[in-house]
Write an enzyme that holds these catalytic residues in place. Structure first.
Site, PDB file in Angstrom:
ATOM      1  N   GLY A 329       0.824  -1.199   0.000  1.00  0.00           N
ATOM      2  CA  GLY A 329       0.000   0.000   0.000  1.00  0.00           C
ATOM      3  C   GLY A 329       0.865   1.258   0.000  1.00  0.00           C
ATOM      4  CB  SER A 330       0.123   4.688   1.130  1.00  0.00           C
ATOM      5  OG  SER A 330      -0.966   4.854   0.230  1.00  0.00           O
ATOM      6  CB  THR A 331       4.106   1.429   3.839  1.00  0.00           C
ATOM      7  OG1 THR A 331       3.885   0.185   3.160  1.00  0.00           O
ATOM      8  CG2 THR A 331       3.090   1.578   4.962  1.00  0.00           C
ATOM      9  CG  PHE A 332       5.994   0.537  -2.626  1.00  0.00           C
ATOM     10  CD1 PHE A 332       7.067  -0.229  -2.235  1.00  0.00           C
ATOM     11  CD2 PHE A 332       5.796   0.729  -3.987  1.00  0.00           C
ATOM     12  CE1 PHE A 332       7.928  -0.797  -3.165  1.00  0.00           C
ATOM     13  CE2 PHE A 332       6.644   0.176  -4.924  1.00  0.00           C
ATOM     14  CZ  PHE A 332       7.716  -0.594  -4.505  1.00  0.00           C
ATOM     15  CE  LYS A 333       0.528   6.467  -2.178  1.00  0.00           C
ATOM     16  NZ  LYS A 333      -0.682   7.186  -1.725  1.00  0.00           N
TER      17      LYS A 333
END
Length: 669
Positions: A329-333
């Site tokens: 999810g957005s922890t990849f950003k």
């Protein structure tokens, strides 16, 4: 005359018989002498040794298995001695069932004891001594001993048993020991003779976790005892012995109080958390929920307990921190932002207009309803978690460049942690898809990668390790659960190597920028409510990852979905801001927004490690239900947090209770 001739012939025949008899006797005597000469002279040494072997028996003595302790000396795995009633099937005449029925008149034998015995017997251990009852009471030992003459082939043995005093706490990282099965026996045949000989008299071996990974250190060295035996095989006299050498003691980097606290905060929810010290790679907490009681496996788990564990929909035997893979999810950003900076595709001040929808290939890629959109630079894209910003970033980078930039951080590869069974996860590339699915990569598949969806699938351990690498400026370590090994005989301590790996060439200005943006999440972005009032500065990124794919145009609605199909809640974080001492990743399965479930757990981990406090009872109750944000109530000192079966500590002074403790915190300067 004829009478005389007959007498002469009769006398000659008689003499012939006499000589024949004498010759036969002499031949037999010669054969006897030859046989005696062969046995007494030619085969003297061989037969003397055989006679000694019949009279003298060498009995292996299994060593004490090494202890396992946490970083503060709390014992997590120990041993105790107890009596076991054992049967050697090869020495039994008659039916085993009838024998067990008669034994049941003296000691209590449950159906599960009988099933376990016959399961071991089916493994081909007819000549071994097999337990029919473990942990006999003193009264049961006395009753059987008085009647032992009635049961040839049955005896009471003193055995060592493994014990895990914390029960389920830390079960996945500790693992367990169990009886050596036929597959393991077969594999042991390939061992060197010295190593194989060390397992004579040993029925148990490490199966999972640290117990398995450090089997060579924990097992010890088998001793032996020479005893003189009677014709019935009973020992009558000891002729000599070599004592066994106990296994070494392992001191883990884990703080078991923190481990227990995190497991309590999860409650009945599923998920995982890994907390690392980015300065050396030591693992401070390694949580997988739900867990299991490793004590169940020590004697051989019964069928009912195995069925409950193995068939449970919650999969308590799955080590989610090590083997569970999830879209990040957005922890990849933040890592996508690093790839943009490293490649020069975008700069920190590049402005992207976020219209909340990204169109590509005739498809519209949307954003959550709580996003505001508008002009996005890189910092704001992280703080407010812009999807459109990273849809476009993924398209500009391309799948192979994303792969090449993020693989060195540990995504899609083994971290090298000192446990067996780690999985690689998936960091996709064109070559990977061609190899896996025999299909080419389609441009539209790249778009979702930017927000941590698509084929992306990583472990919580990989996310924690990548976070530690990022915030430490590219410094890398293999995560380590064991920090020291103590030789209990020589009283020497050996520090387990955690030498730094080759650092990544990340520019300091990029690291500082990303740390500042992640700090912004905690007071300007999605983590603001959770970290309100925190007396320290930290950084982090929330993430909400789809557990199941949605059809084109379909909107996500948690209220209408079955619980196990809802989004996962992620949070990656570090603290303190300037010189991080802890980096972590946490996922709560099917719990929704990262700020709602995962981030509150991270906040309380930081409070424990940096402030030396644990949540109030009120706050802990809210945490278990997934209804907490910033802590409520008065936090308690970490020293007040009790472990399972631990007696309350003596009353402490107010000053000692309120001061953060380096021992309790598990983080050293």
């Amino acid at each position: 005359m004829s009478l005389i001739r007959d007498s002469v012939r009769e006398l000659a025949r008689f003499r012939l018989r006499i000589w024949a008899a004498i010759a036969f006797v002499l031949l037999c005597f010669a054969l006897l002498v030859f046989r005696l000469f062969t046995l007494q002279v030619l085969r003297h040494e061989e037969l003397h040794q055989a006679a000694e072997n019949n009279r003298v028996t060498v009995l292996p003595i299994a060593p004490n298995r090494g202890l396992i302790k946490d970083r503060n000396g709390v014992v997590l795995a120990s041993n105790y001695s107890a009596y076991t009633l054992e049967i050697t099937p090869s020495q039994i005449e008659g039916e085993l069932d009838a024998l067990i029925d008669r034994l049941g008149e003296l000691v209590e034998i449950q159906p599960r004891d009988r099933r376990r015995f016959f399961r071991l017997l089916a493994d081909g251990k007819r000549f071994d001594s097999l337990p029919i009852r473990n942990r006999l009471s003193d009264a049961e030992v006395a009753r059987f001993t008085a009647q032992r003459w009635r049961f040839p082939g049955v005896d009471v043995q003193a055995r060592l048993f493994r014990q895990y005093p914390m029960g389920e706490v830390g079960s996945h990282l500790l693992g367990y020991i169990g009886r050596i099965n036929p597959r393991e026996r077969e594999a042991m045949e390939d061992w060197e003779d010295e190593r194989l000989a060390n397992y004579k008299g040993t029925d148990y071996i490490g199966k999972l976790g640290v117990e398995q990974a450090y089997e060579a250190e924990l097992h010890g060295i088998t001793g032996y005892q020479q005893v003189e035996t009677s014709a019935g095989g009973r020992a009558v006299r000891s002729l000599g012995h070599k004592p066994p050498t106990p296994g070494n003691t392992l001191q883990l980097s884990i703080d078991i109080r923190l481990q227990h606290l995190v497991e309590e905060m999860f409650g009945n929810r599923r998920g995982a958390l890994v907390a690392l010290d980015p300065r050396n790679g030591e693992v401070l907490a390694f949580v997988s929920k739900p867990g299991f009681d490793p004590n169940l496996f020590v004697d051989g788990i019964d069928a009912e307990s195995w069925k409950l564990l193995n068939e449970s929909i919650d999969k308590p035997l799955l080590n989610r921190a090590l083997r569970g893979t999830y879209p990040p999810g957005s922890t990849f950003k933040p890592f996508m932002a690093l790839a943009l900076l490293n490649t020069g595709v975008r700069k920190t001040d590049t402005i992207i207009n976020d219209t909340l929808v990204y169109h590509f290939g005739g498809r519209a890629f949307g954003s959550p309803e709580n996003e505001r959109g508008g002009a996005m630079d890189m910092r704001r894209s992280i703080v407010e978690s812009s999807n459109v910003y990273y849809y476009g970033a993924a398209h500009e980078l391309g799948v192979d460049r994303i792969h090449d930039q993020l693989k060195p951080l540990g995504f899609g590869r083994l971290t090298g942690i000192d446990l067996e069974g780690e999985v690689t996860g998936v960091l996709p590339s064109q070559e990977w898809k061609k190899r896996r699915f025999k299909q080419p990569w389609f441009p539209g598949e790249t778009i979702s990668l930017g927000i941590g969806q698509g084929y992306n699938a990583f472990t919580v351990l990989q996310m924690a390790s990548a976070t530690a690498t990022l915030v430490s400026g590219g410094q890398r370590f293999k995560p380590r659960l064991v920090r020291e090994i103590e030789d209990v005989v020589k009283h020497e301590r050996r520090h387990v190597s955690n030498d730094a790996l080759e650092p990544l060439p990340i520019k300091p200005e990029h690291v500082n920028f990303l740390k500042d943006a992640l700090h912004g999440v905690t007071y300007q972005g999605t983590g603001t409510r959770v970290f309100a009032g925190a007396p320290y500065a930290s950084g982090g990124k929330t993430g909400t990852a789809q557990a199941v794919g949605l059809k084109a145009g379909q909107k996500y609605n948690a209220a209408t979905m079955e619980e196990r199909r809802r989004d996962h809640s992620w949070y990656m974080a570090f603290a303190p801001l300037e010189e991080p001492k802890v980096a972590l990743a946490v996922i709560v399965e099917n719990a929704g927004f990262g700020s709602a479930a995962a981030a509150p757990i991270a906040r309380r981990v930081f409070d424990y490690l940096l402030l030396g406090v644990v949540p109030s009872e009120e706050d802990l109750a809210l945490m278990r239900e997934g209804k907490a944000m910033a802590p409520v109530g008065k936090p308690r000192p970490a020293s007040a947090w009790r472990l399972p079966n631990e007696l309350p500590a003596p009353a402490e002074s107010a000053s000692a209770a309120s001061a953060p403790s380096s021992a309790a915190s598990g983080v050293q300067p």
